[in-house]
Each structure stands twice: as C-alpha cells, then as structure tokens.
Motif scaffolding. Sequence first.
Motif, PDB file in Angstrom:
ATOM      1  N   GLY A 159      52.015  48.065  76.551  1.00 10.89           N
ATOM      2  CA  GLY A 159      52.350  46.697  76.922  1.00 10.89           C
ATOM      3  C   GLY A 159      51.272  46.060  77.780  1.00 10.89           C
ATOM      4  O   GLY A 159      50.130  46.527  77.812  1.00 10.89           O
ATOM      5  N   PRO A 160      51.629  44.943  78.448  1.00 10.47           N
ATOM      6  CA  PRO A 160      52.990  44.420  78.532  1.00 10.47           C
ATOM      7  C   PRO A 160      53.383  43.641  77.281  1.00 10.47           C
ATOM      8  O   PRO A 160      52.549  43.099  76.581  1.00 10.47           O
ATOM      9  N   PHE A 161      54.688  43.621  77.022  1.00 14.82           N
ATOM     10  CA  PHE A 161      55.246  42.844  75.932  1.00 14.82           C
ATOM     11  C   PHE A 161      56.091  41.708  76.516  1.00 14.82           C
ATOM     12  O   PHE A 161      56.678  41.860  77.591  1.00 14.82           O
ATOM     13  N   VAL A 195      60.370  47.414  78.843  1.00 11.32           N
ATOM     14  CA  VAL A 195      58.968  47.107  78.534  1.00 11.32           C
ATOM     15  C   VAL A 195      58.707  45.642  78.199  1.00 11.32           C
ATOM     16  O   VAL A 195      57.551  45.252  78.042  1.00 11.32           O
ATOM     17  N   CYS A 196      59.761  44.836  78.075  1.00  6.74           N
ATOM     18  CA  CYS A 196      59.601  43.423  77.712  1.00  6.74           C
ATOM     19  C   CYS A 196      59.945  42.532  78.913  1.00  6.74           C
ATOM     20  O   CYS A 196      60.991  42.700  79.539  1.00  6.74           O
ATOM     21  N   ASP A 252      56.628  40.232  70.026  1.00  2.18           N
ATOM     22  CA  ASP A 252      55.465  41.076  70.294  1.00  2.18           C
ATOM     23  C   ASP A 252      55.735  42.528  69.928  1.00  2.18           C
ATOM     24  O   ASP A 252      54.803  43.306  69.723  1.00  2.18           O
TER      25      ASP A 252
END
Length: 240
Positions: free
Chosen positions: A54-56, A76-77, A123
């Motif tokens: 990431g980052p996402f 992670v988002c 993403d």
Amino acid sequence: MFSPYGPTLRELAVQALSSVERGYDLLAPKFDHTPFRTPDVVLDSVAEALAPMGPFAHGLDLCCGTGAGLDVLRAVCGQSVTGLDFSAGMLAVGRDRARSAGPPRTAWVRGDARALPFGPAFDLVVSFGAFGHFLPRELPGLFAQVRSVLRPGGRFVFPIGAPPRPDSPLYWALSGFDTVMRVRNAVRRPQFVMYYRTFRFGDVLRELGRAGFSVEHRALPALGRRPDGSPRCRLIVATG
C-alpha cells in the motif's frame, strides 16, 4: 468441523438443494460458525502481505459473504471499503456484524461478480474462498470484470491453496464432494455451483494474463509448507 451454533445436517441439505443465492440466504445466520468461513490465519496472513504493497485508498471484497475479508481491507485501505455479494442474507449479516466497525467508510452492495456495477473505482480487489462458485469457462469474464473496476496500477489479490496430494484423505474427500455436486447439478435445477478442485493454479495464472494482468505469486509463510517444501498457500498478486 461445525460449532454447536452451526447449521444442522438437514439445513445443509436444504441449502445444497437450493440455488446458490437462496442457499446462502438460508445459511447466512449460521455461516460464521461453519468451516466455510475463511480462517483468521489466512485473513491475517493476507493482511500482513498487503501492508507493504500500500497504501490503498479504496478496496473491494469480491463475493464478500458476511464480510470477513472486509476486515483485511479496513487494515490497508484509508478511504473506503466495499463488499459485494449476490446473497441478500449474507450481506444483511455482514452489515449487522460491522455496525461497530470503525473507519474507513463501508458500503455493502448486492450484485453479481460477473457483471460488476462499478467503474474503475478501486485500488485493491480481494476475494476469499469464493472461486469454487465459478465454472472454469467463467474465469475469463470474471477476471475481465475485476480488471475493469481497478484504477491503473490497481491490484487483484487472493490466496490460493496448494492442491492436496492424491494419496491424502483430503484429496479423495474433495474429489468425492465435486462428484456428488456434478451428479446433483445434472439432475436438478437450479444448479448449486460449488466445486473444490476446478480453480487450478496454472489455469488461474493463464487466464489472469489473458485478461491483461501482470501476475506474481508469493508464499504465505504463516500457513506452512508441505513435506516437499512447497508452500501450502500462495498469494496471487495481479496488477492491472
């Protein structure tokens, strides 16, 4: 295999004699108490592997069920996560389960993975334990749909387990299950598509490449290795 809170044998039989959608609507209230839910060790391993990629910003859990994979996306988002499934029952359980979840914002969408109702908005797309519901001939269209909802450079990520060895009890159990399902689907409509041995590593890599993805794979160390040293589970990372 099942907790005391899981479905009875009769309930499983009724599910298996229904359509896939209706079957999961019926199973939804007890789904998280069955071995069909992706184990936490798999989810945690995927989240750990995703962190350095990431980052996402925006993530999609394809065929999200009750939303276990959305916990991976939340880790992670940063901006939003979306769960898509065609079972209204599974989505309802997922919404209730996630009421106390913190940011990022979460959306729940009823839809078919073979006709995704999104533009190129994500993403990251993940999926856990759902590919047995797609026949091999459906993979090209499925992967093309995923690529169409990814932003340039977006990633489609999912774990895939090593096939059991032919001399193992698991091999024969899964083969037997698939045979029973083929017989059931030959004599009864609507079909209940769920097979354990049709989503094969080589086929997956080939069809992802044909869909325009750049594909790599890596071992998930926490899930161990087989006696021959090969990984028990790999993470597929397909970049659009």
